[in-house]
Write a protein that holds these residues in place. Structure first.
Motif, short mmCIF file in Angstrom:
data_model
loop_
_atom_site.label_atom_id
_atom_site.label_comp_id
_atom_site.label_asym_id
_atom_site.label_seq_id
_atom_site.Cartn_x
_atom_site.Cartn_y
_atom_site.Cartn_z
N ARG A 196 0.96 -0.97 0.01
CA ARG A 196 0.02 0.13 -0.10
C ARG A 196 0.95 1.34 -0.01
NH1 ARG A 196 -4.88 0.54 1.28
NH2 ARG A 196 -5.83 -1.07 0.45
N THR A 197 1.87 1.53 1.05
CA THR A 197 2.81 2.61 0.97
C THR A 197 3.78 2.34 -0.67
OG1 THR A 197 2.94 1.61 3.21
CG2 THR A 197 4.62 3.56 1.48
N ALA A 198 3.84 1.79 -1.33
CA ALA A 198 4.67 1.96 -2.35
C ALA A 198 3.34 2.04 -3.77
CB ALA A 198 5.45 0.81 -3.09
N ALA A 199 2.43 1.12 -3.55
CA ALA A 199 1.25 2.37 -3.92
C ALA A 199 0.21 3.63 -3.55
CB ALA A 199 0.07 1.45 -4.45
N MET A 200 1.01 4.30 -2.81
CA MET A 200 0.68 5.81 -2.88
C MET A 200 1.57 6.61 -3.25
SD MET A 200 -2.10 5.75 -0.70
CE MET A 200 -3.73 6.29 -0.32
N ALA A 201 3.07 6.05 -3.03
CA ALA A 201 3.62 6.43 -4.16
C ALA A 201 3.86 7.29 -4.74
CB ALA A 201 5.46 5.91 -3.40
N TRP A 202 2.71 6.20 -5.84
CA TRP A 202 3.30 6.03 -6.97
C TRP A 202 1.86 7.06 -7.88
CZ3 TRP A 202 6.03 4.44 -10.57
CH2 TRP A 202 7.24 3.96 -10.65
N LEU A 203 1.33 7.44 -6.54
CA LEU A 203 0.07 8.08 -7.33
C LEU A 203 0.51 9.31 -6.58
CD1 LEU A 203 -3.27 6.22 -5.02
CD2 LEU A 203 -2.31 6.45 -7.70
N VAL A 204 1.27 9.81 -5.79
CA VAL A 204 2.31 11.21 -4.80
C VAL A 204 3.16 11.48 -6.68
CG1 VAL A 204 3.71 12.00 -4.33
CG2 VAL A 204 2.12 10.83 -2.80
N GLU A 205 3.91 10.52 -7.02
CA GLU A 205 4.57 10.92 -8.42
C GLU A 205 3.45 10.50 -9.89
OE1 GLU A 205 7.96 9.08 -9.46
OE2 GLU A 205 8.81 7.55 -7.48
N ALA A 206 2.53 10.32 -10.00
CA ALA A 206 1.85 10.24 -10.88
C ALA A 206 1.27 11.79 -10.75
CB ALA A 206 0.47 9.48 -10.71
N PHE A 207 0.66 12.63 -9.76
CA PHE A 207 -0.10 13.99 -9.61
C PHE A 207 0.72 14.34 -10.12
CE2 PHE A 207 -1.40 18.22 -7.23
CZ PHE A 207 -2.29 17.83 -7.53
N ASP A 208 2.01 14.56 -9.02
CA ASP A 208 3.10 15.19 -9.11
C ASP A 208 3.62 15.80 -10.99
OD1 ASP A 208 2.76 16.02 -6.62
OD2 ASP A 208 4.99 15.37 -6.12
N GLU A 209 3.55 14.78 -11.86
CA GLU A 209 3.91 14.71 -13.24
C GLU A 209 2.84 15.56 -13.58
OE1 GLU A 209 6.14 11.36 -15.39
OE2 GLU A 209 3.80 11.39 -15.71
N LEU A 210 2.08 15.28 -13.36
CA LEU A 210 0.65 16.15 -14.19
C LEU A 210 1.13 17.54 -13.78
CD1 LEU A 210 -2.76 14.16 -13.44
CD2 LEU A 210 -1.65 14.78 -15.55
N LEU A 211 0.94 17.96 -12.56
CA LEU A 211 1.21 19.65 -12.06
C LEU A 211 2.00 19.55 -12.49
CD1 LEU A 211 -0.36 21.67 -10.64
CD2 LEU A 211 1.00 21.04 -8.33
N ALA A 212 3.10 19.02 -12.79
CA ALA A 212 4.47 19.92 -13.40
C ALA A 212 4.61 20.03 -14.81
CB ALA A 212 5.78 18.86 -13.17
N ALA A 213 4.06 19.50 -15.75
CA ALA A 213 3.75 19.15 -17.06
C ALA A 213 3.08 20.42 -17.16
CB ALA A 213 3.07 18.09 -17.57
N SER A 214 1.71 20.79 -16.81
CA SER A 214 0.54 21.87 -16.64
C SER A 214 0.91 22.91 -16.47
CB SER A 214 -0.58 21.19 -16.35
OG SER A 214 -0.33 21.27 -14.40
N THR A 215 1.81 23.10 -15.43
CA THR A 215 2.11 24.90 -15.45
C THR A 215 3.57 24.90 -16.14
OG1 THR A 215 3.26 23.54 -13.51
CG2 THR A 215 1.36 24.10 -13.44
N ALA A 216 4.24 23.63 -16.59
CA ALA A 216 5.63 24.11 -17.12
C ALA A 216 5.46 25.24 -18.52
CB ALA A 216 6.65 22.86 -18.40
N PRO A 217 6.45 25.87 -18.57
CA PRO A 217 6.28 27.24 -19.96
C PRO A 217 6.24 27.11 -21.27
CG PRO A 217 8.50 27.62 -18.61
CD PRO A 217 7.53 26.81 -17.66
N ASP A 218 5.21 27.02 -22.11
CA ASP A 218 5.58 27.05 -23.58
C ASP A 218 6.61 27.08 -24.11
OD1 ASP A 218 3.19 25.30 -23.79
OD2 ASP A 218 1.90 26.56 -23.56
N HIS A 219 8.02 26.71 -25.50
CA HIS A 219 7.90 27.41 -26.14
C HIS A 219 8.06 28.70 -26.35
CE1 HIS A 219 5.93 25.54 -29.37
NE2 HIS A 219 6.76 26.35 -30.20
N TRP A 220 7.27 28.87 -26.84
CA TRP A 220 6.64 30.39 -27.18
C TRP A 220 6.04 31.46 -26.20
CZ3 TRP A 220 1.40 31.70 -27.11
CH2 TRP A 220 0.59 30.73 -26.07
#
Length: 355
Positions: A196-220
């Motif tokens: 369960r702990t490892a599973a929850m860690a994967w969920l953290v990584e999934a959400f953090d990746e989502l948030l980082a990808a959506s807030t990163a600046p575009d090339h333009w």
């Protein structure tokens, strides 16, 4: 520290996602092959049902909305069941009889299904009609009964119609982002194995990746969801104080311990700005902050080393042991966030004159 848990016992409400295929002969029915489109619609139905479960536990009168969500999930299921079985259901007539009678083998023939839970769904429909058409708020007991009836409905009828358990419906199929979907699959796999702990860690990584990808600046152009750059290499309070400390010939009118006091204020201000930045990002993306806060409270801290070849570190508080409902909530939260971010990102594209 990946804590290993014993196999999960059955729960009264919708169980957490389990990626499992039924064994040959497990369900004594003649089912048709499930198309990818049907599986995706089943995943949406399960997600909707879980949202109803969470709504039903809110304080009154907020819990009342679960009656409408439950009924929508059941209705979507019955529509999909009739299409999957190739059975025509009339548009008019009493809701429960329309589906239960026309899908029954007595009327549909060998391809029909004897659906379970007729009385419970009739009870739910009466509550829904009373609430929707006369504004009669359901009492707490009615909501508890509806939660039980809907749970039993899906657990009994999903195997009968589709040949797989309701908790075998993989909701991650709804997630459009491939990297996020992979991490959610890893979370489900670890949870099935009792990690369960490892599973929850994967969920953290999934959400953090989502948030980082959506807030990163575009090339333009920068993104409206970033609210400033991320503060990575932050100085400790002691380091800030040493930077601010005056040389021996400092002005005698300087306040006592001024450098350390200013350093403390600066670090507190920085931490406030970082917290406000994340809150602004979540709000701009349309993610419910109160749900995020619960997700944050239920999940461990994951430290990712700068060296990608080094293992991640998972930090948990003493006695950390999230239950089935808490894992299910966190999984649904990430899936809902992924869908919401995918919708928002459709508007994040360069203007036509720059394309």
């Amino acid at each position: 520290m990946n804590a290993r848990l014993p196999p999960r016992p059955p729960v009264s409400d919708l169980p957490a996602t389990i990626r499992r295929q039924p064994q040959l002969g497990e369900f004594d029915i003649n089912t048709r092959p499930i198309t990818p489109e049907t599986m995706q619609r089943l995943a949406f139905i399960r997600l909707l049902a879980q949202q109803g479960m969470e709504q039903s536990r809110l304080p009154d009168p907020l819990a009342a909305g679960s009656i409408l969500t439950f009924h929508d999930a059941v209705e979507f299921f019955l529509i999909l069941a009739s299409e999957h079985l190739g059975i025509s259901v009339p548009d008019r007539g009493q809701f429960v009889a329309r589906y239960y009678d026309n899908i029954h083998p007595d009327k549909a023939g060998p391809g029909g299904v004897d659906l379970a839970g007729r009385i419970g769904i009739r009870r739910l429909t009466d509550q829904r009609n009373s609430f929707k058409h006369t504004a009669a708020l359901p009492v707490a007991g009615a909501i508890t009964q509806a939660r039980s009836d809907v749970t039993q409905f899906f657990e009994d009828n999903t195997p009968r119609v589709f040949g797989l358990p309701f908790d075998g419906i993989n909701m991650t199929d709804l997630v459009p982002q491939p990297h996020t979907r992979h991490k959610l699959t890893e979370a489900e796999s670890e949870d099935t194995k009792g990690n369960r702990t490892a599973a929850m860690a994967w969920l953290v990584e999934a959400f953090d990746e989502l948030l980082a990808a959506s807030t990163a600046p575009d090339h333009w152009r920068g993104t409206p969801f970033s609210f400033g750059p991320d503060l990575f290499h932050q100085l400790s309070e002691g380091h800030v104080a040493r930077v601010l400390r005056q040389p021996p010939e400092q002005d005698r009118h300087m306040p006592v311990r001024g450098a350390s006091t200013l350093a403390k204020e600066y670090v507190q201000l920085r931490e406030s700005v970082v917290a406000l930045q994340r809150g602004a990002r979540l709000t701009a993306l349309g993610i419910d902050y109160s749900e995020y806060w619960r997700f944050h409270a239920l999940t461990p801290t994951v430290h990712r080393p700068f060296n990608s070849h080094s293992p991640r570190r998972i930090a948990t508080p003493p006695g950390y042991a999230p239950d089935d409902e808490e894992f299910t909530f966190c999984l649904r939260f990430v899936i809902s966030a992924a869908l919401r971010i995918a919708e928002v990102m459709t508007h994040r594209r360069p203007p036509s004159w720059q394309g």
